[in-house]
Design an enzyme around this catalytic site. Structure first.
Site, PDB file in Angstrom:
ATOM      1  CG  HIS B  89      17.934  -9.133 -28.397  1.00 29.98           C
ATOM      2  ND1 HIS B  89      17.271 -10.011 -27.571  1.00 29.98           N
ATOM      3  CD2 HIS B  89      17.680  -9.555 -29.665  1.00 29.98           C
ATOM      4  CE1 HIS B  89      16.636 -10.919 -28.316  1.00 29.98           C
ATOM      5  NE2 HIS B  89      16.868 -10.667 -29.590  1.00 29.98           N
ATOM      6  CB  SER B 181      34.637 -19.385 -22.396  1.00 31.26           C
ATOM      7  OG  SER B 181      33.652 -20.348 -22.194  1.00 31.26           O
ATOM      8  CG  HIS B 265      27.565 -18.138 -43.074  1.00 33.19           C
ATOM      9  ND1 HIS B 265      26.256 -17.746 -43.156  1.00 33.19           N
ATOM     10  CD2 HIS B 265      27.559 -19.460 -43.309  1.00 33.19           C
ATOM     11  CE1 HIS B 265      25.507 -18.783 -43.452  1.00 33.19           C
ATOM     12  NE2 HIS B 265      26.282 -19.838 -43.554  1.00 33.19           N
ATOM     13  CE1 TYR B 269      24.018 -23.960 -41.919  1.00 32.84           C
ATOM     14  CE2 TYR B 269      25.116 -21.911 -42.471  1.00 32.84           C
ATOM     15  CZ  TYR B 269      24.116 -22.835 -42.703  1.00 32.84           C
ATOM     16  OH  TYR B 269      23.217 -22.624 -43.697  1.00 32.84           O
ATOM     17  CB  SER B 280      19.657 -36.440 -35.660  1.00 38.30           C
ATOM     18  OG  SER B 280      19.721 -35.438 -36.629  1.00 38.30           O
ATOM     19  CE  LYS B 343      22.783 -32.301 -41.011  1.00 36.85           C
ATOM     20  NZ  LYS B 343      22.555 -33.390 -40.081  1.00 36.85           N
TER      21      LYS B 343
HETATM   22  C1  HEM Z   1      19.635 -22.617 -46.080  1.00 30.90           C
HETATM   23  C2  HEM Z   1      20.413 -22.024 -45.282  1.00 30.90           C
HETATM   24  C3  HEM Z   1      20.643 -20.523 -45.163  1.00 30.90           C
HETATM   25  C4  HEM Z   1      20.813 -19.583 -46.133  1.00 30.90           C
HETATM   26  C5  HEM Z   1      20.778 -19.795 -47.621  1.00 30.90           C
HETATM   27  C6  HEM Z   1      21.024 -18.313 -45.471  1.00 30.90           C
HETATM   28  C7  HEM Z   1      21.246 -17.108 -46.105  1.00 30.90           C
HETATM   29  C8  HEM Z   1      21.398 -15.897 -45.461  1.00 30.90           C
HETATM   30  C9  HEM Z   1      21.679 -14.655 -46.104  1.00 30.90           C
HETATM   31  C10 HEM Z   1      21.860 -14.461 -47.611  1.00 30.90           C
HETATM   32  C11 HEM Z   1      21.751 -13.686 -45.162  1.00 30.90           C
HETATM   33  C12 HEM Z   1      22.076 -12.215 -45.358  1.00 30.90           C
HETATM   34  C13 HEM Z   1      20.847 -11.409 -45.482  1.00 30.90           C
HETATM   35  C14 HEM Z   1      21.146  -9.953 -45.461  1.00 30.90           C
HETATM   36  O1  HEM Z   1      21.821  -9.457 -44.539  1.00 30.90           O
HETATM   37  O2  HEM Z   1      20.671  -9.274 -46.379  1.00 30.90           O
HETATM   38  C15 HEM Z   1      21.515 -14.319 -43.901  1.00 30.90           C
HETATM   39  C16 HEM Z   1      21.506 -13.660 -42.689  1.00 30.90           C
HETATM   40  C17 HEM Z   1      21.521 -14.305 -41.474  1.00 30.90           C
HETATM   41  N1  HEM Z   1      21.389 -15.656 -41.272  1.00 30.90           N
HETATM   42 FE1  HEM Z   1      21.083 -17.056 -42.703  1.00 30.90          FE
HETATM   43  N2  HEM Z   1      20.966 -18.494 -44.128  1.00 30.90           N
HETATM   44  C18 HEM Z   1      20.748 -19.828 -43.903  1.00 30.90           C
HETATM   45  C19 HEM Z   1      20.648 -20.456 -42.684  1.00 30.90           C
HETATM   46  C20 HEM Z   1      20.882 -19.834 -41.486  1.00 30.90           C
HETATM   47  C21 HEM Z   1      21.003 -20.508 -40.237  1.00 30.90           C
HETATM   48  C22 HEM Z   1      20.890 -22.009 -40.039  1.00 30.90           C
HETATM   49  C23 HEM Z   1      21.238 -19.575 -39.303  1.00 30.90           C
HETATM   50  C24 HEM Z   1      21.453 -19.706 -37.825  1.00 30.90           C
HETATM   51  C25 HEM Z   1      21.069 -20.654 -37.093  1.00 30.90           C
HETATM   52  C26 HEM Z   1      21.247 -18.289 -39.952  1.00 30.90           C
HETATM   53  C27 HEM Z   1      21.440 -17.108 -39.305  1.00 30.90           C
HETATM   54  C28 HEM Z   1      21.516 -15.883 -39.928  1.00 30.90           C
HETATM   55  C29 HEM Z   1      21.730 -14.640 -39.238  1.00 30.90           C
HETATM   56  C30 HEM Z   1      21.937 -14.462 -37.731  1.00 30.90           C
HETATM   57  C31 HEM Z   1      21.716 -13.638 -40.198  1.00 30.90           C
HETATM   58  C32 HEM Z   1      21.777 -12.143 -39.991  1.00 30.90           C
HETATM   59  C33 HEM Z   1      23.027 -11.595 -39.466  1.00 30.90           C
HETATM   60  C34 HEM Z   1      22.914 -10.104 -39.276  1.00 30.90           C
HETATM   61  O3  HEM Z   1      22.971  -9.359 -40.253  1.00 30.90           O
HETATM   62  O4  HEM Z   1      22.771  -9.672 -38.116  1.00 30.90           O
HETATM   63  N3  HEM Z   1      21.022 -18.483 -41.285  1.00 30.90           N
HETATM   64  N4  HEM Z   1      21.306 -15.673 -44.108  1.00 30.90           N
HETATM   65 CU    CU Z   2      25.465 -16.134 -43.454  1.00 33.68          CU
END
Ligand code: HEM
Ligand code: CU
Lengths: 184, 537
Positions: B89, B181, B265, B269, B280, B343
């Site tokens: 998934h 790709s 990471h 983004y 926007s 933003k």
């Molecule tokens: C203000 C912005 C953001 C901050 C501070 C942030 C912070 C974090 C942190 C600290 C984790 C790790 C959590 C953990 O595993 O314990 C995490 C996981 C994740 N974040 Fe963010 N994030 C932000 C924005 C985003 C955005 C914009 C996306 C995607 C569009 C995103 C997608 C993800 C994904 C997919 C995971 C999990 C990955 C996994 O373990 O499978 N995050 N984020």
């Molecule tokens: Cu991250």
């Protein structure tokens, strides 16, 4: 230059950049090893030192199970006893035996593994065959000690634990992308 | 595509109208058109349909996951199969649904918005697309090989990814292909944007959607090759006796996480920056005001991209890093919230005192701002080390990233589809069905994922098919929400199909507040547009 030619130039630059980044992925491996070495993060293969005087807690019994594995080298490797019963704070010595079953000289390195994970913080090893590489002549048999102590600060709900070692071959062409387990 | 064209002045693109005399302009008929096309609009269309079908496949997997989690206990499937479902998934939604959808948008929109006749490398564009179906086939067919599909999580963590059966190899190959790709697609997009803009279209006049894609494409060529390298190392560990990540051979499984998240990471983004771009575009149109703080938006996007490369270890706060390293990654992560905040404030200021109207694209854009901000906040919560040590690998993280990916990336995609459908098809979509789709998605999304915050804080681990009894109620609510959300997407499909087949004829510029170049073209956009470039003043 025509637009198409300029496009090709940009494409070439980006392709070279991508290939370089592919290489960079691999370059991260030695880079991380260096960082760990400098920061002293991976100190599995160094002897601990005891700074303070630790009291033996005779009111508590711990069972330490001993485990031995080999990975891809012609050795037979086993602990001399399956488990030991000890007190926290007590200094103990256990023996392992390793036998080179082949008729060539083989260098091996043992890597430890602990269960439960938190044992790593409370286990103090003063001597271990894993601190150096072991070189065994054809058909040589060797007995090797591990001297350790488990700190009384080990959480009281843990009473059975496992110390495991795995030997892998050094300097063969197959097994040397070298974690920190390079001969020291 | 379109059915009625009686008063169609710009119909060169539609061979069936003009007979044989316009074969030089129009597409060949039937299957060959799609196999051989080098037209950016055709390729964009294929990307979008591919992405939608992967969205359905990944959605069905989510359906399976939520059905098993509907009640505590093991009901429907083996734990191994459950793990395959969560793994695939994630992988399919990330690499099969979200990323190709944005590339589809780039294909359709970038040339039209910068006044270019097509993408820079039209043939390569065709190849980038046709790499995708084989990769998807590999991912899906892995379910039918002995041992089943990969089941160690979409993040490929060793030791599991070193131990599993051939399903894992198929997953690795699929990622190689998808990576190739993406890299080809990015090279194409960068070249097009840098070198094919119409006269007068300076960088700082480019629409924000184009800007965000330019920066995203650079991120892609930066990190996709690293992912390819990482999974190659996994492959050689599995089959060729190396020990990069195998502890029993002197390797280091933690190092895998470092290298993976160095890609991972920036990857998240990559999935949100083009969404920022779409939002926007939509907001100024329906607020009938120029975007507030255009240049600060560009700089914010660039800073997010740069910062995103130095925060990776916030995914690994529990692996035992030295405290100084943890602190560095914590502060760097929190720092990203600053340009992100810029933003959000700019978008809010764009709406401020605008004469807003609330057509479906605008609804999705506003929904995006609300819900993405919630996801941003829970991200900052996760960035706080002591908190993250509690919530890592729990449903809190699941809630966080679904708020940024579903109500972020996906909502922006929906908004973008509604916004540009009139241009793509020449027809207006059914506004009331569109609004229905928005409200259903909005409600069911929150029912599904809001409660997962509570589950995570209470300690429910992710990627486990069974759970303790105290989690039962919230899980049932979440499952009901998920079924509702999934079914609501049928409304979306209906709207799109209806709009392709007919509907009120769209004017060249159906949104009176729109300002970008594509609206100067007739609707539907002719097969070849901007053959003579427009002059931008
Ligand atoms: C203000 C912005 C953001 C901050 C501070 C942030 C912070 C974090 C942190 C600290 C984790 C790790 C959590 C953990 O595993 O314990 C995490 C996981 C994740 N974040 Fe963010 N994030 C932000 C924005 C985003 C955005 C914009 C996306 C995607 C569009 C995103 C997608 C993800 C994904 C997919 C995971 C999990 C990955 C996994 O373990 O499978 N995050 N984020
Ligand atoms: Cu991250």
């Amino acid at each position: 230059m025509s637009v198409a030619q300029e496009n090709t130039v940009i494409m070439k630059k980006l392709l070279i950049f991508s290939v370089a980044m592919f290489g960079f992925g691999f370059a991260l491996v030695p880079l991380y090893e260096k960082i760990c070495e400098v920061a002293g993060v991976n100190n599995l293969l160094k002897a601990d030192t005891l700074t303070e005087n630790i009291q033996v807690d005779t009111s508590r019994w711990l069972t330490v199970e001993l485990d031995a594995n080999t990975r891809g080298l012609p050795w037979q490797f086993k602990p001399m006893q399956a488990s030991v019963r000890i007190h926290p704070g007590e200094m103990v010595e256990v023996m392992y035996e390793v036998r080179n079953n082949s008729d060539r000289e083989v260098a091996g390195q043992a890597i430890p593994s602990y269960s439960p994970q938190l044992l790593a913080q409370h286990l103090k090893k003063l001597e271990c065959f894993c601190f150096t590489k072991q070189v065994l002549k054809p058909n040589e048999v060797r007995q090797m000690p591990v001297q350790f102590m488990i700190e009384p600060s080990l959480p009281s709900n843990v009473s059975v634990m496992t110390i495991s070692y795995t030997f892998f071959e050094l300097n063969s062409d197959s097994a040397d992308t070298g974690g920190k387990a390079k001969p020291i | 595509m379109a059915a009625v064209h009686d008063d169609h002045a710009h119909g060169h693109g539609h061979g069936h109208e003009h007979g044989h005399d316009d074969h030089a302009h129009g597409p060949p008929k039937g299957m060959m058109r799609w196999l051989t096309t080098t037209n950016h609009k055709d390729i964009g269309t294929m990307y979008l349909w591919f992405s939608f079908s992967m969205f359905i496949v990944g959605g069905l997997m989510a359906f399976g996951i939520r059905a098993e989690l509907f009640q505590p206990g093991m009901q429907l499937m083996t734990p191994e199969f459950f793990n395959s479902l969560t793994t695939n998934h994630g992988l399919i939604m990330v690499f099969g649904a979200i990323m190709p959808a944005f590339v589809g948008f780039a294909n359709w929109q970038v040339p039209m918005m910068i006044g270019a006749p097509d993408m820079a490398f039209a043939r390569m564009n065709n190849w980038s697309f046709w790499l995708l179906p084989p990769a998807a086939l590999l991912l899906v067919s892995a379910f039918f090989v002995p041992g089943g599909a990969g089941a160690g999580g979409w993040t490929f963590y060793p030791p599991l990814s070193i131990q599993m059966g051939m399903g894992m190899d198929m997953m690795i190959f699929a990622v190689h292909i998808l990576g190739a790709s993406s890299i080809m697609g990015s090279i194409n997009i960068i070249t097009t944007i840098l070198n094919m803009r119409a006269p007068g279209m300076t960088l700082m006049k480019m629409p924000l959607f184009v800007w965000t894609w330019l920066i995203t494409a650079y991120l892609l060529v930066l990190v996709m090759p690293v992912l390819a390298g990482t999974v190659t190392m996994l492959l050689t560990d599995r089959h060729f006796g190396t020990n990069f990540f195998n502890a029993a051979g002197g390797g280091d499984p933690i190092m895998f996480q470092h290298i993976f998240w160095f890609f991972g990471h920036p990857e998240v983004y990559i999935m949100i920056l083009p969404a920022f771009g779409i939002i926007s575009e939509i907001l100024p149109t329906f607020s009938r005001k120029p975007l507030f703080g255009y240049s600060s938006m560009v700089y914010a996007t660039a800073s997010i991209a740069i910062l995103s490369c130095i925060v990776w270890a916030h995914h690994m706060f529990t692996v035992g890093m030295p405290v100084t390293a943890q602190l560095f990654f914590m502060y760097a992560t929190m720092l990203i919230a600053v340009p992100t905040g810029v933003k959000v404030f700019n978008w809010t200021a764009t709406m401020w005192q605008g004469s807003m109207s609330f057509e479906t694209p605008m609804l999705f854009a506003i929904g995006f701002i609300f819900l993405f901000t919630i996801g941003g906040f829970s991200g900052v919560v996760c960035a706080v080390i002591p908190v993250d040590i509690q919530v890592q690998e729990t449903y809190y993280v699941i809630a966080h990233f679904h708020y940024v990916l579903v109500s972020g990336s996906l909502f922006a995609l929906f908004g973008g589809v509604y916004y540009w459908l009139p241009k793509w098809t020449g027809h207006m979509y059914d506004e009331s069905l569109g609004k229905l789709h928005f409200w259903l998605s909005m409600v069911f999304f929150n029912v599904t994922f809001f409660v997962q915050h509570f589950l995570g804080l209470a300690g429910m681990p992710r990627r486990v098919p069974d759970y303790a009894l105290q989690f039962a109620d919230f899980n049932m609510i979440s499952s009901i929400g998920a079924f509702g959300f999934g079914l609501s997407q049928l409304v979306f499909l209906t709207v799109v199909v209806k709009c392709i087949c007919g509907g009120k004829k769209a004017e060249a510029k159906p949104w009176d507040g729109a300002t970008t170049l594509e609206w100067d073209l007739p609707s539907p956009a002719p097969y070849h547009s901007w053959v003579t470039p427009p002059v931008v003043k």
